[in-house]
Scaffold this active site. Structure first.
Site, PDB file in Angstrom:
ATOM      1  N   SER A   1       0.468   3.026  13.612  1.00  0.00           N
ATOM      2  CA  SER A   1       0.857   4.039  12.636  1.00  0.00           C
ATOM      3  C   SER A   1       0.115   4.940  13.668  1.00  0.00           C
ATOM      4  O   SER A   1       1.240   5.119  14.957  1.00  0.00           O
ATOM      5  CB  SER A   1      -0.553   4.220  11.700  1.00  0.00           C
ATOM      6  OG  SER A   1       0.548   5.402  10.352  1.00  0.00           O
TER       7      SER A   1
ATOM      8  N   HIS B   1       3.274  -0.208   4.428  1.00  0.00           N
ATOM      9  CA  HIS B   1       2.361   0.478   5.867  1.00  0.00           C
ATOM     10  C   HIS B   1       1.007  -0.032   5.969  1.00  0.00           C
ATOM     11  O   HIS B   1       0.367  -0.129   6.566  1.00  0.00           O
ATOM     12  CB  HIS B   1       2.282   2.028   5.443  1.00  0.00           C
ATOM     13  CG  HIS B   1       2.104   2.623   6.822  1.00  0.00           C
ATOM     14  ND1 HIS B   1       2.451   2.501   8.112  1.00  0.00           N
ATOM     15  CD2 HIS B   1       1.329   2.971   6.999  1.00  0.00           C
ATOM     16  CE1 HIS B   1       1.799   3.295   9.285  1.00  0.00           C
ATOM     17  NE2 HIS B   1       0.786   3.500   8.650  1.00  0.00           N
TER      18      HIS B   1
ATOM     19  N   ASP C   1       7.489  -1.653   5.181  1.00  0.00           N
ATOM     20  CA  ASP C   1       6.764  -0.296   5.236  1.00  0.00           C
ATOM     21  C   ASP C   1       7.835   0.932   5.277  1.00  0.00           C
ATOM     22  O   ASP C   1       8.657   0.510   5.853  1.00  0.00           O
ATOM     23  CB  ASP C   1       5.615  -0.445   6.168  1.00  0.00           C
ATOM     24  CG  ASP C   1       5.547   0.717   7.536  1.00  0.00           C
ATOM     25  OD1 ASP C   1       5.637   1.808   6.215  1.00  0.00           O
ATOM     26  OD2 ASP C   1       5.112   0.220   8.039  1.00  0.00           O
TER      27      ASP C   1
END
Lengths: 407, 407
Positions: free
Chosen positions: B181, B382, B349
């Protein structure tokens, strides 16, 4: 560049023309799912077209979370109801109910809901803030707005109110009930609650039960409103403050869920507001999409009551045909349905995805009921039900023509 | 039921054991993209494994929005830094930095980042609230917390801080920079800013530029915090109030975007909190998912500084390699990259979708750079980068082994 021959506010060809929202007080109380009754109940409504002598050409149009009774035609009068004073009229822009109706492209002569054939009725839903009794209305027991004491309503309560309202107009049967999103839930609920009074339903971008992610978005939106100190437990009317900041955040969440990620890519990309570099700011919008969301929030809070948002959002998360009518089985819930059913969904709608409509189709088909399901390939997400008028129109016209009513 | 032989808080086999977060003050100021400089800058960090005599076995691990320096092992000491007093320590639960590290499954002997081979360094990012200088730190110019006067930072600023920090440790080259991320953004930024100092990067569930919908979610989260009156323009430290309600809403938004809709279906469905019917309440959670979100929000606000959320969220929306380094071209931005690149993305995701990693892969491949891209089919959205440790491990171990360092 082509100069348009008519100003944008002039009704398009096929318009129902100038309209005005009217108001009707129900003669009796409305019994609610929560066990309480509501009385008096006023209903804001508009009608388009002509009621046939046999009263068999009526289509009820139901609106979604932020809609109102002004579905078609051009209105010049703002909604003059009592709710406009309740939560700070100074914050509102006076345009409520003005301009073209929210589904003007779908209702009118020669349109999907053809007013040359049908008598179309549109009401503001129970709990609303646009003329129908809602949390900002006066509680006869106290002489003050209901606020936090407004009963927690359901989609079935909305439908019972619509049923009582139509009875006052002398309408006992409906050729169709139609709506998108929460409006589609009302159409499904009509077919379940009053099977012998509904010939057909048109359920667009809707579901028999919102999926958990949708429940989550709605919970977040309600939390944003209730966490705003100006909400004051729901009793903000007349205090000069209202949870507009919280409702702005709620609206932003809603807005993003109504659109698709590719639609946001196409429309905004990562374009910056100013020139070609960032300005290193936390408080100001930098990206066009940030500015757009803020604008959407600002204009919404001028025309909508936060409590109506809360109660309506709660109703649409509660809605669950299988739980409420089938002991957990959607098929059992739909056993009594007699209406012909048209389901329309949009390929890019991730809030009310085609899979939800498919579940309704499968259940009706398993029961041997007449059902048609159309998925329209379109990129704009849930908002397609308001935008893709041209592609919905032939599907709906054919479906209604097959019903034979309104001829 | 099987009784576990070890209590859950005991480190698993392959743990780096007991660790403690340490703190280091940089000798010089950090120059920021916005034009300001920051001084002094303290960096909170942990290390695992042993630095090789050649200092060629260092892996820098970068955390995401809500992480900290405690990436692996078992910590018993809460973070004792100055930030803990700034915004109402009474609201915090004292567990910050305690327990197992946030990527403990990935860092340790025999794990993906193998501490038998590598010296793994983890820092709290610039702008953080877990020991590294951030908005809750004391501004030397005033003797008060920075608050609204903290400079608007970028991912590149975070990376420059990490670079300066490693220099103090005598580390000039990195065998790898790794993160998920926002951590993956830092890894990419390292490869662009310091191409001759990075042998490889491991970029997980990340992107070269967040897509517009992601920008929108972050804008909504920041608005929720800034609209909370307790935010007080950012200067809430020491006032006894903090925008915890707003940050709770922000966290809920984040949380839903970190998970996939099917994962929410599987885990919560539409199950109600109590018995088998609703209680007709607006203010209380009715669905399990509503209760879960509220719990997530409540526990997050006890351990995180809202201003750090704002500044970090802003940095990750600004991040845009093509705009910042390529005049709009991602390929040009990556021209100087010398690091071998491993990209990992997860099929479900939707916040950092595989398509974003694919764009990085395509650009590197077009430039003839060594790049590997793996999409892991997994349902959790995610959050997979924190959950799918077992499936990431062999991919990362092989990729690092091919690099030859740390042998």
């Amino acid at each position: 560049m082509i100069t348009p021959k008519v100003p944008p506010s002039t009704p398009r060809a096929g318009s129902v023309g100038r309209v005005e929202t009217r108001y009707l007080d129900l003669p009796g109380p409305v019994r609610l799912d929560c066990g309480r009754t509501l009385h008096p109940v006023r209903v804001a409504y508009e009608t388009y077209g002509t009621l046939s002598p046999a009263r068999d050409n009526v289509i009820l149009v139901c609106h979604a979370l932020s809609g109102d009774a002004h579905a078609a035609g051009l209105s010049t009068a703002p909604v003059p109801d009592s709710t406009r004073d309740g939560f700070g009229a100074e914050d509102r822009d006076g345009t409520a109910g003005k301009g073209l109706g929210w589904w003007d492209g779908m209702i009118g002569p020669g349109k999907a809901f053809d007013t040359d054939r049908f008598f179309v009725v549109s009401t503001n839903l129970l709990g609303g803030c646009r003329g129908t009794t809602g949390p900002s209305s006066t509680d006869p027991a106290t002489g003050e707005p209901y606020g936090s004491d407004f009963p927690v309503i359901t989609v079935a309560d909305m439908v019972r109110t619509e049923r009582a309202f139509l009875s006052v107009l002398g309408i006992e049967r409906l050729a169709a009930v139609a709506g998108g999103s929460l409006g589609g839930m009302q159409a499904l609920q009509w077919a379940v609650l009053f099977p012998d009074q509904v010939d057909s339903i048109v359920v667009i971008a809707s579901t028999h039960a919102l999926h958990p992610q949708g429940v989550a978005w709605n919970a977040i939106a309600r939390n944003a409103i209730m966490d705003d100190p100006a909400w004051q437990g729901g009793d903000y009317y007349g205090t000069g403050r209202a949870p507009l900041a919280g409702m702005g955040v709620a609206r932003m969440v809603g807005h993003v869920t109504y659109l698709s990620a590719p639609a946001l890519d196409d429309r905004f990309g990562r374009r910056l507001q100013f020139a070609d570099d960032v300005r290193y700011t936390i408080t100001e919008p930098e990206f066009e999409i940030e500015s757009y969301l803020r604008h959407q929030a600002d204009s919404f809070v001028k025309r909508f009551d936060p409590n109506t948002y809360l109660f309506t959002s709660r109703a649409l998360t509660y809605f669950d045909l299988a739980r409420q009518h089938g002991g957990g089985s959607l098929e059992r819930a739909l056993e009594g349905v007699a209406a012909r059913t048209l389901l329309i969904a949009f390929s890019s709608d991730w809030l009310y995805p085609p899979s939800a409509s498919k579940e309704v189709e499968d259940a009706l088909r398993a029961l041997g009921k007449p059902v048609e399901f159309q998925v329209i390939e379109a990129p704009y997400g849930h908002d397609c039900f308001l935008l893709e008028e041209a592609r919905q129109t032939p599907i709906i016209r054919r479906f209604l023509a097959e019903g034979g009513a309104g001829g």
